[in-house]
Scaffold this active site. Structure first.
Site, PDB file in Angstrom:
ATOM      1  N   ARG A 257       0.852  -1.175   0.000  1.00 20.93           N
ATOM      2  CA  ARG A 257       0.000   0.000   0.000  1.00 20.93           C
ATOM      3  C   ARG A 257       0.896   1.236   0.000  1.00 20.93           C
ATOM      4  O   ARG A 257       1.939   1.272   0.649  1.00 20.93           O
ATOM      5  CB  ARG A 257      -0.917   0.029   1.235  1.00 20.93           C
ATOM      6  CG  ARG A 257      -2.019  -1.021   1.226  1.00 20.93           C
ATOM      7  CD  ARG A 257      -3.112  -0.688   0.224  1.00 20.93           C
ATOM      8  NE  ARG A 257      -4.235  -1.612   0.303  1.00 20.93           N
ATOM      9  CZ  ARG A 257      -4.369  -2.704  -0.442  1.00 20.93           C
ATOM     10  NH1 ARG A 257      -3.415  -3.013  -1.305  1.00 20.93           N
ATOM     11  NH2 ARG A 257      -5.427  -3.468  -0.329  1.00 20.93           N
ATOM     12  N   GLU A 286      -3.190   7.678  -5.279  1.00 20.69           N
ATOM     13  CA  GLU A 286      -3.531   7.083  -6.579  1.00 20.69           C
ATOM     14  C   GLU A 286      -4.797   7.721  -7.143  1.00 20.69           C
ATOM     15  O   GLU A 286      -5.720   8.039  -6.395  1.00 20.69           O
ATOM     16  CB  GLU A 286      -3.724   5.574  -6.417  1.00 20.69           C
ATOM     17  CG  GLU A 286      -2.456   4.858  -5.988  1.00 20.69           C
ATOM     18  CD  GLU A 286      -2.636   3.348  -5.864  1.00 20.69           C
ATOM     19  OE1 GLU A 286      -3.691   2.829  -6.314  1.00 20.69           O
ATOM     20  OE2 GLU A 286      -1.737   2.688  -5.330  1.00 20.69           O
ATOM     21  N   HIS A 304      -0.439  -0.057 -10.154  1.00 22.63           N
ATOM     22  CA  HIS A 304      -1.186  -0.910  -9.215  1.00 22.63           C
ATOM     23  C   HIS A 304      -1.705  -2.172  -9.920  1.00 22.63           C
ATOM     24  O   HIS A 304      -2.902  -2.442  -9.955  1.00 22.63           O
ATOM     25  CB  HIS A 304      -2.345  -0.142  -8.582  1.00 22.63           C
ATOM     26  CG  HIS A 304      -2.768  -0.709  -7.264  1.00 22.63           C
ATOM     27  ND1 HIS A 304      -3.268   0.068  -6.253  1.00 22.63           N
ATOM     28  CD2 HIS A 304      -2.772  -1.981  -6.782  1.00 22.63           C
ATOM     29  CE1 HIS A 304      -3.573  -0.700  -5.207  1.00 22.63           C
ATOM     30  NE2 HIS A 304      -3.272  -1.954  -5.512  1.00 22.63           N
TER      31      HIS A 304
END
Length: 342
Positions: A257, A286, A304
């Site tokens: 993360r 993000e 991601h």
């Protein structure tokens, strides 16, 4: 819930008798959406847009089951708006740090996830980032594509071998162990930190040494890779102080993360050479990625994609269907999340 042009459903104007209403916040694999529409009163997100706060609030009021993803913030305020109808949060993904588990439990909302299905895919990407940074693949790709390669020379584009290097793994759960398994095959030495030390028999399998603290791990590692959830204890786990403990020219890899790393501290260390490079798949804001990371010649930035394989995403969808069906049949879902053990 009012049906927007971006939403499709097996029945948008009437309730399907005997079937739970399931609202899915993002697009899933076509075969998964098709099966959901057969089994449930399914409301699908046809254009894959992130739900606004208003759409999310409307959704939780009008469904028995919500299927959220990591892009959705399921906080106590949202759950308060759900009333008494929402009974199941069937999360797409193993991580549940975006869900207020205590609040869900207080409201008797069952939470499920999809453990195990993304383990190998995420471990594969972590190894790809480790190899890619150590062998300067981002920079090599750039000079070839821009016509800047002048041909082979004995000292050109020198990277670093990974054999014999010490890989520090923060979080030795499913994914951490899968990374250790791969790294061991490449001849790397393994040191790990985990909330609970693994049994000696498991340590022997990986030839892994245990670090009692994160400080000890980062100081001993050539490469540090992060595989732990985000919470109050792990927010900015890698900060200025811990980066200063790392070996000069160490490498940082993050497929966990974005909030695990103090991004400003990392960028400063990359620019002054304390960190030789970084492999990143996640970011604190993000989909925004800091331009300084994009510009650095030895930082690999991925969008991601740790779990982004057809096989993994399909397997996750099948788990969600199984969890919903089991709950609808009056059973405890197979992947029920217990607060504190997500």
């Amino acid at each position: 819930m009012p049906t927007s042009p971006s939403m499709t459903t097996a029945a948008t104007t009437r309730r399907i008798e005997g079937k739970p209403r399931v609202i899915v916040t993002r697009r899933l694999m076509p075969e998964i959406e098709s099966r959901m529409s057969e089994l449930f009163d399914a409301v699908l997100n046809s254009d894959d847009h992130p739900f606004s706060d208003e759409e999310m609030a409307a959704a939780v009021k009008d469904c028995d089951v919500l299927v959220p993803t990591v892009t959705d913030n399921i906080d106590p305020d949202l759950l308060e708006k759900a009333g008494d109808r929402l009974k199941l949060l069937a999360n797409f993904g193993a991580g549940t740090d975006h869900i207020a588990l205590a609040a869900a439990r207080a409201r008797r909302i069952v939470v499920t996830n999809t453990p195990g299905v993304f383990t190998d895919d995420t471990a594969d990407l972590a190894m790809a980032l480790i190899i890619g940074v150590m062998r300067r693949m981002r920079e090599g790709t750039r000079i070839v594509r821009h016509g800047e390669w002048g041909g082979w020379t004995p000292t050109g584009m020198l990277g670093r071998s990974i054999g014999g290097k010490r890989l520090g793994i923060v979080g030795m759960g499913r994914i951490g162990q899968a990374v250790a398994h791969r790294a061991r095959a490449f001849g790397m030495q393994i040191i790990y930190y985990n909330r609970r030390r693994l049994p000696e028999s498991v340590e022997r399998i990986f030839g892994a040494d245990y670090a009692a603290t994160v400080d000890e791990l980062v100081a001993a590692s050539d490469i540090v890779t992060l595989h732990c959830p985000t919470n109050a204890e792990t927010h900015h786990l890698i900060d200025t102080r811990r980066i200063s403990l790392m070996k000069p020219g160490a490498v940082l890899v993050n497929t966990g993360r974005g909030e695990l790393v103090d991004q400003e501290a990392m960028i400063t260390a990359l620019e002054n050479g304390q960190l030789w490079g970084a492999g990143l798949d996640v970011y604190p804001d993000e989909p925004n990625v800091d331009e300084r990371l994009i510009a650095h010649p030895n930082v690999i930035t991925q969008p991601h994609i740790g779990s982004a394989t057809e096989e993994g995403r399909t397997a996750a969808g099948l788990k969600i269907i199984a969890n919903i069906q089991s709950w609808a049949d009056g059973h405890s879902p197979p992947d029920r999340v217990i607060e504190g053990y997500a």
